[in-house]
Design a protein around this motif. Structure first.
Motif, PDB file in Angstrom:
ATOM      1  N   LYS A  13      -9.058  10.166   4.373  1.00 42.40           N
ATOM      2  CA  LYS A  13      -7.743   9.548   4.522  1.00 42.40           C
ATOM      3  C   LYS A  13      -6.657  10.430   3.913  1.00 42.40           C
ATOM      4  O   LYS A  13      -5.590  10.628   4.506  1.00 42.40           O
ATOM      5  CB  LYS A  13      -7.744   8.172   3.865  1.00 42.40           C
ATOM      6  CG  LYS A  13      -6.459   7.379   4.081  1.00 42.40           C
ATOM      7  CD  LYS A  13      -6.563   5.994   3.449  1.00 42.40           C
ATOM      8  CE  LYS A  13      -5.285   5.187   3.673  1.00 42.40           C
ATOM      9  NZ  LYS A  13      -5.377   3.840   3.058  1.00 42.40           N
ATOM     10  N   GLY A  14      -6.927  10.966   2.715  1.00 43.32           N
ATOM     11  CA  GLY A  14      -5.961  11.853   2.083  1.00 43.32           C
ATOM     12  C   GLY A  14      -5.773  13.146   2.855  1.00 43.32           C
ATOM     13  O   GLY A  14      -4.652  13.641   3.005  1.00 43.32           O
ATOM     14  N   GLY A  17      -3.740  12.472   5.884  1.00 39.03           N
ATOM     15  CA  GLY A  17      -2.352  12.253   5.480  1.00 39.03           C
ATOM     16  C   GLY A  17      -1.620  13.568   5.249  1.00 39.03           C
ATOM     17  O   GLY A  17      -0.483  13.744   5.708  1.00 39.03           O
ATOM     18  N   GLY A 160       2.751  12.635  -2.735  1.00 35.51           N
ATOM     19  CA  GLY A 160       1.861  11.663  -3.346  1.00 35.51           C
ATOM     20  C   GLY A 160       2.508  10.903  -4.490  1.00 35.51           C
ATOM     21  O   GLY A 160       2.134   9.761  -4.780  1.00 35.51           O
ATOM     22  N   THR A 165       0.511   8.626   1.368  1.00 35.59           N
ATOM     23  CA  THR A 165      -0.905   8.983   1.385  1.00 35.59           C
ATOM     24  C   THR A 165      -1.064  10.466   1.686  1.00 35.59           C
ATOM     25  O   THR A 165      -0.644  10.962   2.735  1.00 35.59           O
ATOM     26  CB  THR A 165      -1.654   8.164   2.455  1.00 35.59           C
ATOM     27  OG1 THR A 165      -1.518   6.774   2.162  1.00 35.59           O
ATOM     28  CG2 THR A 165      -3.124   8.535   2.482  1.00 35.59           C
ATOM     29  N   THR A 170      -5.584  11.511  -4.095  1.00 36.37           N
ATOM     30  CA  THR A 170      -6.917  10.901  -4.167  1.00 36.37           C
ATOM     31  C   THR A 170      -7.523  11.003  -5.557  1.00 36.37           C
ATOM     32  O   THR A 170      -8.464  10.265  -5.874  1.00 36.37           O
ATOM     33  CB  THR A 170      -7.875  11.569  -3.162  1.00 36.37           C
ATOM     34  OG1 THR A 170      -7.940  12.982  -3.433  1.00 36.37           O
ATOM     35  CG2 THR A 170      -7.402  11.371  -1.730  1.00 36.37           C
TER      36      THR A 170
END
Length: 214
Positions: A13-14, A17, A160, A165, A170
């Protein structure tokens, strides 16, 4: 490896992003950079002033401050958008100033006689720039533009801190879960390497195909 395998979805996901931020901001930076480079070499004085002020302000403003101005300032004027869109605007506008100067330096490598010859044939400024000057300048600016976009990918880490995201962010949930902070950052670094090496490979291919022969 446990940090990666146990939290692969979080890293993915990071990573996605950061990739989205890089792609969208790069497109915006290239478009704005081209426009501002055109302004800086335009025969109209007011356009040159706009291009000069754009570059001077953005190149001399810290990126973090620009993020604050865009993400926290624009909503106060009634412009409410997702934070990711604001981050793309901040990154794209900031990077466009450097793209502009890279393109302008490439334009300056084209002999002035080329433009004069085009104008003597009755071509307008836009036709001269688009058909004569920029195709030649493009070959010279491939390496600096590539380096600028690589810097953009790394600068996206600032997003971030503004609830966007991206990959660097993370580490926070991983640290709260008790994972090794060192290995968390190792895999974050690997993610950034994948993105920056991909950009580097793309521009190396472009340089081999269209770059100026040395």
């Amino acid at each position: 490896m446990d940090v990666l395998t146990d939290n692969f979805s979080l890293y993915a996901k990071g990573f996605l992003g950061t990739l989205e931020l890089t792609v969208y901001a790069s497109v915006l930076a290239l478009v704005l950079g081209f426009v501002m480079a055109s302004f800086r070499v335009a025969p109209v004085g007011s356009l040159r002033v706009i291009g000069t002020v754009w570059v001077a302000v953005l190149r001399n403003t810290p990126l973090t401050l620009l993020f604050f101005a865009v993400l926290l300032g624009l909503p106060r004027f009634g412009l409410v958008l997702p934070f990711q869109v604001f981050a793309v605007l901040a990154l794209g506008c900031y990077t466009s100033a450097f793209i502009c100067e890279a393109l302008r330096s490439g334009i300056n490598t084209v002999p002035t006689g080329q433009g004069e010859a085009a104008r003597s044939l009755g071509m307008s400024f836009g036709q001269t720039l688009g058909s004569v000057v920029l195709p030649q300048a493009f070959r010279a600016v491939i390496p600096p533009v590539g380096s600028t976009l690589i810097a953009l990918a790394k600068n996206s880490a600032i997003a971030g801190a503004f609830s966007v995201t991206e990959l660097l962010g993370t580490y926070k949930p991983l640290n709260e879960l008790g994972y090794s902070i060192i290995w968390s950052f190792v895999w974050i670094a690997v993610g950034y390497l994948i993105i920056t090496l991909a950009i580097s490979a793309l521009f190396n291919l472009m340089e081999k195909r269209w770059g100026v022969a040395r």
